[in-house]
Design an enzyme around this catalytic site. Structure first.
Site, PDB file in Angstrom:
ATOM      1  N   MET A 144       0.869  -1.175   0.000  1.00 26.59           N
ATOM      2  CA  MET A 144       0.000   0.000   0.000  1.00 26.59           C
ATOM      3  C   MET A 144       0.907   1.227   0.000  1.00 26.59           C
ATOM      4  O   MET A 144       1.608   1.468   0.984  1.00 26.59           O
ATOM      5  CB  MET A 144      -0.904  -0.044   1.242  1.00 26.59           C
TER       6      MET A 144
ATOM      7  N   ARG B 279      -6.486  -1.205   9.288  1.00 23.92           N
ATOM      8  CA  ARG B 279      -6.661  -0.635  10.627  1.00 23.92           C
ATOM      9  C   ARG B 279      -7.196  -1.681  11.598  1.00 23.92           C
ATOM     10  O   ARG B 279      -6.762  -1.752  12.755  1.00 23.92           O
ATOM     11  CB  ARG B 279      -7.583   0.583  10.550  1.00 23.92           C
TER      12      ARG B 279
ATOM     13  N   TYR C 211       1.288   3.738  12.765  1.00 25.24           N
ATOM     14  CA  TYR C 211       0.975   3.553  11.347  1.00 25.24           C
ATOM     15  C   TYR C 211      -0.499   3.224  11.119  1.00 25.24           C
ATOM     16  O   TYR C 211      -1.243   2.961  12.045  1.00 25.24           O
ATOM     17  CB  TYR C 211       1.891   2.551  10.658  1.00 25.24           C
ATOM     18  N   GLU C 212      -0.891   3.305   9.849  1.00 20.94           N
ATOM     19  CA  GLU C 212      -2.296   3.192   9.418  1.00 20.94           C
ATOM     20  C   GLU C 212      -3.179   4.259  10.067  1.00 20.94           C
ATOM     21  O   GLU C 212      -4.342   4.033  10.376  1.00 20.94           O
ATOM     22  CB  GLU C 212      -2.855   1.783   9.690  1.00 20.94           C
ATOM     23  N   GLY C 213      -2.618   5.421  10.267  1.00 19.29           N
ATOM     24  CA  GLY C 213      -3.335   6.525  10.915  1.00 19.29           C
ATOM     25  C   GLY C 213      -3.061   6.506  12.398  1.00 19.29           C
ATOM     26  O   GLY C 213      -3.434   5.574  13.101  1.00 19.29           O
TER      27      GLY C 213
END
Length: 592
Positions: free
Chosen positions: A162, A295, A439-441
Site C-alpha cells: 500500500m 486498521r 501507522y495506518e493513521g
C-alpha cells in the site's frame, strides 16, 4: 526465549459462547461452519505459529533486513517459513474460491491473525498487506485486473503493498505529488517517491504488486484528485509469470525501533507502468477498502502482542522467588514465595488478562459484523453491520494498539530488570508494539475520525448501532440479582458515555477544536465501555458454569476485576471531557 501457547480455549469462548455464532453459520456459504471444521484450523494455525514463526522472532529482530544493491534480504529462515506458510494454504484462508481461496469468514481469520502477530509480527506484515491488496482489487479492480492478479495474491506467490505516504505528506494525502500520465495504450506512467512502504521490497515472493496513490494531469486539487493504480514490480509475461522489470525500485530501507524483520522501504517510481483501479479521482475511496482492513488488522497486532506478553509474565511470576507474601509465608519449603503472591504483581497480571481477553471478544464481534456486511442476503442487515464496523474501526485500531503498548510494558515490568534484558524477549514486544499506535493513521487521527466523522454520520445512525443494543441488554438484565454487580457499573459507565457524547456533539458544533480536544479521551471512554459490556456478557455466560468449571470461574473473577478496577476509569475520562478544551487553546504557542 519466550514461550507461547495458542489461547484456543479462550478463542472458542469468544467465538461460540459470546458472539453470535449462529448468525455466522446462517450466512450464505456458512452452512458447513461448525466447531469440527473450525477448531482444527485454529489448532493447526497455532501449531505453525508456535513451532515455525516464534523461533524466528528474536533472531529476525536481531538480524533485521539487509539492503544490498537495491535488493532487500529478509532474515535467515524467513524465506523458508514463508514458503511453508504459503504451501500450508494460509495465504488463501479468507479469499474467494473463484480465485483459489478457501472462503473462510473474517471471523475465523481474525483469530489466526492474532496468533501470527503474537509469535512474529514482522513476518505477519508481509501476508497481511498482500491480503489488503487482494481486498482492494477484489472490490474495485476491473475484471481483467482481477483475473490476472488475484490468483497470484491468493496463492501467496505474489505479495502486495500500500503506497500512500510521501516525504512531504502522511495523513494529509491531498498533498501527494506522485503523478500518473496516460501512456496512450490504456496504461499510465507513474512517477514519484513513496516512503514507509512495508514490504516494498523483499525476497519472499517472486513479484510484488504495489497499489499506488497518484494524481492524473487533470486532477482536481486535494483528496478529490487522487487516483489508485496497480504497479507491479515485474510486468506479467503472457504465461502469467514475472516478465520484464518495471520502473519501480527500492531506494533505501528504514532502521527502526521495532518490527526490524519487516522491510520498511523508500520506493521510487520512474515512469513505471500502472493500471487504474476503480474510477479516476476516486482512488482514496478505493484505497480505504485496504486501509480500513489494515486498521482492523493493526488492532489485532496490538492484541497479539499483549497476549504473548501476558503469557510470559504469568510464567515468570509463577517461578520467580522474591520476598514473602504480605499475609504470611505461602511456601515454607522454599527460601521465598513466587512473586505471583504480591498484590501489585497480581494487579498487573489481571489488568493484562482483562484487557486482552476483552479485546479478543470485541475483535471477533467486529469481524463477525464485517462478514454479515459482506454476505448477508438482506440489504438492511448488511447496512446495519456495515455501520457497526465503520463505527468500531477507529476504536479497535486505537484501543487495541494502546492496550498492546500498555500491556507489553506491564509484562516487561513484571519481569523487573530481566524484562529490560534482551535475552528474555519481553522488551522486543514493547518495541514492536509501539509502531502500531502510529501507522495506518495515528491513534489521534483515529480519535478524530470517531468524533468528527463517525458520531455525526447520518444523524447519529452509526452510534445507534452500538447504543441501542447496549441499552436493551442493560434493561433486559437490570433486575437479575446474580448479575447486579456487573450490570450496575456497566449502566453507570454507559450513562457517562451518553453524557460525554452529547457534550462533545454540542461543543463540536460551535467549535470543532472542542471536539478535537476531547477526541482521544472520548475514544478511550467508548472503548472501556464497550469492554464493560463484553465483560458483563461474559459474566452472564460464565455464571451458570462457574461453580463446577475452572475456566468459567476464572472468567467470572476476571469480569469482577474489570468492573471494580478498570471500568471506573470512565469516571475520570468523563470529568476531563466535560472540562472542555480551553486549557489547550489558551496556552501560548511561544511558551512550548
Amino acid at each position: 526465549m519466550p514461550s507461547y501457547q495458542p489461547p484456543l480455549r479462550d478463542m472458542r469462548f469468544a467465538l461460540y459462547e459470546l458472539c453470535d455464532f449462529a448468525a455466522l453459520r446462517a450466512l450464505p456459504g456458512g452452512e458447513e461452519l461448525a466447531p469440527d471444521l473450525i477448531d482444527p484450523v485454529l489448532e493447526a494455525a497455532g501449531t505453525f505459529c508456535a513451532e515455525v514463526l516464534l523461533p524466528l522472532n528474536r533472531s529476525g529482530d536481531e538480524e533485521g533486513c539487509r539492503f544490498e544493491n537495491g535488493i532487500v534480504r529478509t532474515p535467515k529462515g524467513f524465506p523458508g517459513a514463508y514458503r511453508a506458510f504459503r504451501e500450508g494454504g494460509w495465504t488463501s484462508l479468507g479469499c474467494d474460491p473463484a480465485y483459489g481461496g478457501q472462503g473462510l469468514p473474517k471471523t475465523i481469520g481474525v483469530l489466526v491473525e492474532e496468533m501470527i502477530c503474537s509469535t512474529n509480527l514482522s513476518f505477519g506484515m508481509y501476508p497481511g498487506l498482500a491480503h489488503g491488496a487482494y481486498s482492494a482489487l477484489l472490490r474495485h479492480g476491473s475484471q481483467e485486473l482481477k483475473d490476472r492478479y488475484l490468483p497470484k495474491l491468493v496463492s501467496g506467490e505474489w505479495a502486495g503493498t500500500m503506497c500512500l505516504t510521501e516525504p512531504q505528506c502522511g495523513t494529509d494525502l491531498g498533498l501527494i505529488r506522485t503523478r500518473a500520465e496516460p501512456d496512450g495504450e490504456g496504461a499510465y506512467r507513474i512517477t514519484g517517491t513513496k516512503i514507509f512502504i512495508s514490504g516494498g521490497e523483499q525476497d519472499l515472493t517472486e513479484n510484488i504488486l504495489h497499489l499506488v496513490l497518484a494524481k492524473l494531469p487533470d486532477a482536481p486539487s486535494g483528496t478529490r484528485g487522487i487516483s489508485l493504480f496497480l504497479v507491479p514490480k515485474f510486468l506479467p509475461a503472457p504465461d502469467g509469470r514475472p516478465g520484464p522489470r518495471n520502473g519501480v525500485s527500492c531506494g533505501a530501507i528504514e532502521h527502526k525501533m521495532g518490527i526490524k524483520a519487516s522491510s520498511t522501504c523508500v520506493m521510487n517510481f520512474d515512469g513505471a507502468s500502472g493500471w487504474l483501479v476503480g474510477e479516476p479521482h476516486r482512488g482514496l475511496a478505493a484505497m480505504f477498502t485496504m486501509m480500513n482492513e489494515a486498521r482492523l488488522g493493526v488492532g489485532i497486532q496490538g492484541l497479539g502482542l499483549a497476549e504473548i506478553s501476558y503469557q510470559n509474565a504469568v510464567a515468570y511470576a509463577r517461578e520467580r522467588l522474591q520476598g514473602r507474601a504480605l499475609d504470611g509465608v505461602r511456601d515454607p519449603a522454599r527460601p521465598a514465595d513466587p512473586i505471583l503472591v504480591h498484590p501489585d504483581v497480581r494487579r498487573m497480571l489481571l489488568t493484562m488478562r482483562a484487557m486482552t481477553e476483552g479485546c479478543r471478544v470485541l475483535g471477533v464481534w467486529t469481524a463477525l459484523q464485517a462478514d454479515i456486511a459482506e454476505r448477508h442476503p438482506d440489504p438492511q442487515e448488511r447496512q446495519a453491520a456495515e455501520d457497526f464496523v465503520a463505527l468500531m474501526t477507529p476504536v479497535v485500531k486505537a484501543l487495541f494498539t494502546d492496550v498492546g503498548w500498555e500491556m507489553t510494558a506491564l509484562g516487561m515490568q513484571v519481569l523487573g530488570g530481566h524484562g529490560y534484558i534482551r535475552e528474555w524477549g519481553m522488551e522486543q514486544y514493547v518495541r514492536d508494539a509501539r509502531i502500531t499506535q502510529i501507522y495506518e493513521g495515528t491513534n489521534g487521527i483515529q480519535a478524530l475520525d470517531l468524533v468528527g466523522r463517525k458520531l455525526p454520520a447520518h444523524a447519529g445512525r452509526y452510534l445507534r448501532r452500538f447504543f441501542h443494543p447496549l441499552l436493551a441488554w442493560i434493561e433486559a438484565h437490570q433486575d437479575d440479582e446474580a448479575l447486579g454487580e456487573f450490570v450496575l457499573p456497566l449502566s453507570k459507565a454507559f450513562g457517562r458515555l451518553q453524557q460525554a457524547t452529547a457534550e462533545v456533539a454540542r461543543r463540536g458544533l460551535a467549535d470543532p477544536t472542542e471536539a478535537g480536544a476531547a477526541a482521544s479521551e472520548y475514544l478511550r471512554l467508548f472503548g472501556l465501555t464497550a469492554l464493560g459490556w463484553i465483560w458483563a456478557r461474559a459474566a452472564a455466560a460464565a455464571l451458570p458454569q462457574a461453580e463446577t468449571d475452572a475456566f468459567h470461574r476464572a472468567k467470572l473473577a476476571t469480569a469482577r476485576f474489570y468492573m471494580q478496577k478498570l471500568l471506573p476509569q470512565t469516571s475520570a475520562l468523563t470529568a476531563s471531557i466535560m472540562a472542555g478544551g480551553a486549557t489547550l487553546r489558551q496556552f501560548e504557542d511561544a511558551a512550548f
